[in-house]
Motif scaffolding. Structure first.
Motif, PDB file in Angstrom:
ATOM      1  N   UNK A 186     -25.120   9.719  -6.642  1.00  0.00           N
ATOM      2  CA  UNK A 186     -25.464  10.368  -5.380  1.00  0.00           C
ATOM      3  C   UNK A 186     -25.917  11.794  -5.664  1.00  0.00           C
ATOM      4  N   UNK A 187     -27.142  12.099  -5.295  1.00  0.00           N
ATOM      5  CA  UNK A 187     -27.672  13.446  -5.490  1.00  0.00           C
ATOM      6  C   UNK A 187     -27.271  14.346  -4.322  1.00  0.00           C
ATOM      7  N   UNK A 188     -27.121  15.605  -4.589  1.00  0.00           N
ATOM      8  CA  UNK A 188     -26.726  16.556  -3.550  1.00  0.00           C
ATOM      9  C   UNK A 188     -27.765  16.647  -2.429  1.00  0.00           C
ATOM     10  N   UNK A 189     -29.023  16.300  -2.738  1.00  0.00           N
ATOM     11  CA  UNK A 189     -30.086  16.376  -1.722  1.00  0.00           C
ATOM     12  C   UNK A 189     -30.141  15.153  -0.811  1.00  0.00           C
ATOM     13  N   UNK A 190     -29.246  14.178  -1.048  1.00  0.00           N
ATOM     14  CA  UNK A 190     -29.198  12.991  -0.199  1.00  0.00           C
ATOM     15  C   UNK A 190     -29.787  11.742  -0.824  1.00  0.00           C
ATOM     16  N   UNK A 191     -30.506  11.869  -1.923  1.00  0.00           N
ATOM     17  CA  UNK A 191     -31.035  10.694  -2.629  1.00  0.00           C
ATOM     18  C   UNK A 191     -29.886   9.938  -3.298  1.00  0.00           C
TER      19      UNK A 191
END
Length: 230
Positions: A186-191
């Motif tokens: 899970x990326x911090x940008x929502x991806x």
């Protein structure tokens, strides 16, 4: 006549000798607490070793047995349980540099549940075996990253969750500290990526779900999609 004096002298000395060797209370060199187990008393005393180490605590059969405190010549200190001259049971070990361990020992090595704190502020809490992280535990790093999961010989090995200081999160399989097998990143940008990993990178079949609602199914290699399948 001389033999009578000898008998009288022995009679006078016997009570004194008895008190010296069967003492309950304080005396120079230690505090003796006789708890007889046959002919092997348990005692509490201080012992200074030739190398400068110091032990203060319970002894039995001339060995460290029971609760005690051991101070090494280098300043390291152990307070806890002993068995046959070894750390055995629950105790706390502190080194001069601030590194400390509190938990269980077996034959001088960390084994069982415990907490290991490092001078930089990092901390491990969980299971130990043979002095190493083995089993389930949580490692909190000084940079803010946190890993919770399975360990093998001080390494992430098996299933776990790694929360990065930047807000990214990986949950899945590890081998020797690296993401390897199936997992979700899970990326911090929502991806979000779901799929295969190899040697710490996205590699194999996987799907990238973007924060804008789109997705990309494909074959990944070294962290990049090289063949799109949708």
């Amino acid at each position: 006549m001389k033999s009578e004096y000898k008998i009288l002298l022995i009679a006078l000395l016997l009570p004194i000798l008895y008190k010296l060797f069967n003492w309950n209370g304080e005396k120079p060199g230690g505090v003796y607490n006789l708890m007889n187990d046959g002919d092997t008393p348990s005692v509490y005393q201080k012992v200074t070793f030739p190398n400068g180490d110091l032990y203060e605590g319970e002894m039995k059969n001339k060995t460290m047995n029971g609760r005690g405190r051991y101070v090494f010549a280098d300043g390291s200190t152990y307070v806890g349980d002993f068995l046959e001259n070894k750390f055995h049971g629950k105790g706390r070990y502190v080194q001069p540099d601030g590194k400390s361990y509190e938990g269980y020992f077996e034959n001088d090595v960390k084994k069982g549940r415990g907490v290991l704190r490092f001078p930089d502020g990092s901390e491990y809490e969980g299971e130990f075996d043979n002095d190493l992280f083995n089993g389930l535990g949580t490692l909190k790093l000084s940079n803010g990253s946190v890993y919770t999961g399975q360990f093998l010989n001080d390494k992430f090995y098996g299933k776990g969750r790694y929360s990065y200081a930047n807000g990214d999160v990986y949950e899945g399989e590890f081998i020797s500290n690296l993401k390897q097998g199936t997992g979700v990143y899970l990326f911090a940008n929502g991806d979000r990526y779901e799929g295969q990993f190899f040697k710490g990178m996205m590699q194999g079949l996987g799907t990238m779900y973007f924060a804008n609602g789109t997705n990309k199914v494909g074959q990944y290699e070294r962290g990049r999609c090289i063949t799109a399948l949708n």
